[in-house]
Design a protein around this motif. Structure first.
Motif, PDB file in Angstrom:
ATOM      1  N   THR A 108      -7.322  28.189  14.155  1.00 14.67           N
ATOM      2  CA  THR A 108      -7.669  27.029  14.987  1.00 14.67           C
ATOM      3  C   THR A 108      -6.554  26.689  15.976  1.00 14.67           C
ATOM      4  N   MET A 109      -5.302  26.899  15.591  1.00 10.55           N
ATOM      5  CA  MET A 109      -4.177  26.609  16.496  1.00 10.55           C
ATOM      6  C   MET A 109      -4.150  27.626  17.639  1.00 10.55           C
ATOM      7  N   VAL A 110      -4.366  28.893  17.310  1.00  9.53           N
ATOM      8  CA  VAL A 110      -4.398  29.943  18.329  1.00  9.53           C
ATOM      9  C   VAL A 110      -5.540  29.671  19.310  1.00  9.53           C
ATOM     10  N   LYS A 111      -6.690  29.279  18.792  1.00  7.68           N
ATOM     11  CA  LYS A 111      -7.843  28.966  19.638  1.00  7.68           C
ATOM     12  C   LYS A 111      -7.553  27.773  20.547  1.00  7.68           C
ATOM     13  N   LEU A 112      -6.934  26.736  19.997  1.00  8.04           N
ATOM     14  CA  LEU A 112      -6.578  25.562  20.807  1.00  8.04           C
ATOM     15  C   LEU A 112      -5.627  25.932  21.940  1.00  8.04           C
ATOM     16  N   ALA A 113      -4.654  26.795  21.646  1.00  8.90           N
ATOM     17  CA  ALA A 113      -3.698  27.222  22.672  1.00  8.90           C
ATOM     18  C   ALA A 113      -4.406  27.998  23.782  1.00  8.90           C
ATOM     19  N   LYS A 114      -5.392  28.799  23.413  1.00  9.55           N
ATOM     20  CA  LYS A 114      -6.141  29.546  24.426  1.00  9.55           C
ATOM     21  C   LYS A 114      -7.007  28.614  25.278  1.00  9.55           C
ATOM     22  N   GLN A 115      -7.563  27.579  24.647  1.00  7.31           N
ATOM     23  CA  GLN A 115      -8.437  26.638  25.359  1.00  7.31           C
ATOM     24  C   GLN A 115      -7.663  25.630  26.202  1.00  7.31           C
ATOM     25  N   HIS A 116      -6.579  25.087  25.662  1.00  9.87           N
ATOM     26  CA  HIS A 116      -5.880  23.957  26.288  1.00  9.87           C
ATOM     27  C   HIS A 116      -4.451  24.272  26.711  1.00  9.87           C
ATOM     28  N   GLY A 117      -3.985  25.475  26.474  1.00  7.22           N
ATOM     29  CA  GLY A 117      -2.588  25.804  26.725  1.00  7.22           C
ATOM     30  C   GLY A 117      -1.750  25.455  25.498  1.00  7.22           C
ATOM     31  N   SER A 118      -0.492  25.794  25.554  1.00  2.00           N
ATOM     32  CA  SER A 118       0.408  25.541  24.421  1.00  2.00           C
ATOM     33  C   SER A 118       0.518  24.055  24.145  1.00  2.00           C
ATOM     34  N   GLY A 119       0.598  23.711  22.860  1.00  2.94           N
ATOM     35  CA  GLY A 119       0.645  22.316  22.446  1.00  2.94           C
ATOM     36  C   GLY A 119       2.013  21.894  21.942  1.00  2.94           C
ATOM     37  N   VAL A 120       2.011  20.766  21.257  1.00  5.49           N
ATOM     38  CA  VAL A 120       3.224  20.178  20.681  1.00  5.49           C
ATOM     39  C   VAL A 120       3.026  20.118  19.172  1.00  5.49           C
ATOM     40  N   LEU A 121       4.010  20.598  18.433  1.00  5.22           N
ATOM     41  CA  LEU A 121       3.971  20.541  16.978  1.00  5.22           C
ATOM     42  C   LEU A 121       5.012  19.544  16.502  1.00  5.22           C
ATOM     43  N   LEU A 122       4.565  18.575  15.700  1.00  9.09           N
ATOM     44  CA  LEU A 122       5.457  17.592  15.090  1.00  9.09           C
ATOM     45  C   LEU A 122       5.539  17.914  13.601  1.00  9.09           C
ATOM     46  N   VAL A 123       6.742  18.180  13.117  1.00  6.64           N
ATOM     47  CA  VAL A 123       6.950  18.632  11.743  1.00  6.64           C
ATOM     48  C   VAL A 123       7.747  17.574  10.980  1.00  6.64           C
ATOM     49  N   GLY A 124       7.078  16.907  10.042  1.00 10.10           N
ATOM     50  CA  GLY A 124       7.726  15.885   9.238  1.00 10.10           C
ATOM     51  C   GLY A 124       8.503  16.492   8.086  1.00 10.10           C
ATOM     52  N   LEU A 125       9.694  15.964   7.850  1.00  6.79           N
ATOM     53  CA  LEU A 125      10.566  16.475   6.797  1.00  6.79           C
ATOM     54  C   LEU A 125      10.653  15.451   5.680  1.00  6.79           C
ATOM     55  N   PHE A 126      10.176  15.835   4.504  1.00  6.75           N
ATOM     56  CA  PHE A 126      10.173  14.942   3.346  1.00  6.75           C
ATOM     57  C   PHE A 126      10.945  15.621   2.225  1.00  6.75           C
ATOM     58  N   ASN A 127      12.247  15.360   2.200  1.00  2.22           N
ATOM     59  CA  ASN A 127      13.124  16.052   1.280  1.00  2.22           C
ATOM     60  C   ASN A 127      14.490  15.385   1.328  1.00  2.22           C
ATOM     61  N   PRO A 128      15.081  15.104   0.181  1.00  4.67           N
ATOM     62  CA  PRO A 128      16.400  14.478   0.199  1.00  4.67           C
ATOM     63  C   PRO A 128      17.490  15.402   0.735  1.00  4.67           C
ATOM     64  N   PHE A 129      17.218  16.702   0.821  1.00  4.61           N
ATOM     65  CA  PHE A 129      18.221  17.649   1.277  1.00  4.61           C
ATOM     66  C   PHE A 129      18.128  17.941   2.769  1.00  4.61           C
ATOM     67  N   PHE A 130      17.069  17.505   3.424  1.00  2.00           N
ATOM     68  CA  PHE A 130      16.925  17.768   4.851  1.00  2.00           C
ATOM     69  C   PHE A 130      17.922  16.941   5.638  1.00  2.00           C
ATOM     70  N   ASP A 131      18.610  17.552   6.562  1.00  2.00           N
ATOM     71  CA  ASP A 131      19.410  16.861   7.560  1.00  2.00           C
ATOM     72  C   ASP A 131      18.899  17.353   8.905  1.00  2.00           C
ATOM     73  N   ILE A 132      18.191  16.510   9.571  1.00  2.00           N
ATOM     74  CA  ILE A 132      17.496  16.887  10.801  1.00  2.00           C
ATOM     75  C   ILE A 132      18.438  17.510  11.832  1.00  2.00           C
ATOM     76  N   ASN A 133      19.710  17.146  11.796  1.00  2.00           N
ATOM     77  CA  ASN A 133      20.663  17.668  12.774  1.00  2.00           C
ATOM     78  C   ASN A 133      21.169  19.064  12.430  1.00  2.00           C
ATOM     79  N   ASP A 134      21.008  19.501  11.191  1.00  2.00           N
ATOM     80  CA  ASP A 134      21.517  20.804  10.761  1.00  2.00           C
ATOM     81  C   ASP A 134      20.441  21.872  10.595  1.00  2.00           C
ATOM     82  N   ILE A 135      19.202  21.480  10.605  1.00  2.00           N
ATOM     83  CA  ILE A 135      18.125  22.406  10.238  1.00  2.00           C
ATOM     84  C   ILE A 135      18.030  23.605  11.161  1.00  2.00           C
TER      85      ILE A 135
END
Length: 175
Positions: A108-135
């Motif tokens: 479905t993502m590949v199809k959307l990209a073909k229909q509408h162009g490349s999109g934006v992916l928002l990835v939520g991080l739910f983990n005590p070990f994640f440091d958004i600045n180091d990932i």
């Protein structure tokens, strides 16, 4: 009171709202035009039409069940079992890469990209070990190469909760 079946929509509305605020801080205007699912939103960013997909990364399935059962008022909370964690950086990067790869190859993502162009992916991080600045530094060279060559998402942002109704965003460099 939020029912389990409504959690996804409430969560996505929250993320879209804070992403809109983030874009405003960056000098851009985001307007949500539709919520067809998929994608999670058809939007305009500075009058350019695009689409947004929202996904989340948890440290483990156990943590995911704990967080989502706690948030739903019609479910009994299932606390995560915890335990010894060896090499949290490796687990973190593997989980992030796995979730993003699934989105990059999902039909479905590949199809959307073909229909509408490349999109934006928002990835939520739910983990005590994640440091958004180091990932970004933890991602494997092979995965970084895959991100540079893919054509599904024009931009990918990581986000984490920073407080009630607040998310912190960080854009991953794709090139």
């Amino acid at each position: 009171m939020v029912l389990r079946k409504d959690l996804k929509d409430v969560h996505e509305n929250s993320v879209l709202s804070t992403f809109k605020d983030y874009m405003k801080e960056k000098g851009s205007v985001l307007k949500v035009e539709d919520r067809p699912d998929p994608p999670d939103a058809l939007v305009k960013i500075d009058n350019n039409r695009t689409w947004i997909e929202i996904t989340d990364v948890f440290f483990s399935d156990d943590v995911a069940k704990s967080i989502t059962s706690y948030a739903a008022h019609d479910k009994t909370h299932q606390p995560s079992e915890g335990g010894l964690v060896i090499d949290p950086d490796k687990i973190t990067s593997e989980q992030i890469e796995l979730v993003i790869k699934k989105k990059l190859t999902k039909a479905t993502m590949v199809k959307l990209a073909k229909q509408h162009g490349s999109g934006v992916l928002l990835v939520g991080l739910f983990n005590p070990f994640f440091d958004i600045n180091d990932i970004e530094d933890l991602l494997s060279p092979a995965f970084k190469s895959q991100l540079q060559s893919q054509q599904v998402f024009d931009s990918i942002y990581l986000y984490e909760n920073c407080g009630e109704k607040t998310h912190k965003y960080k854009k991953i460099k794709l090139s």
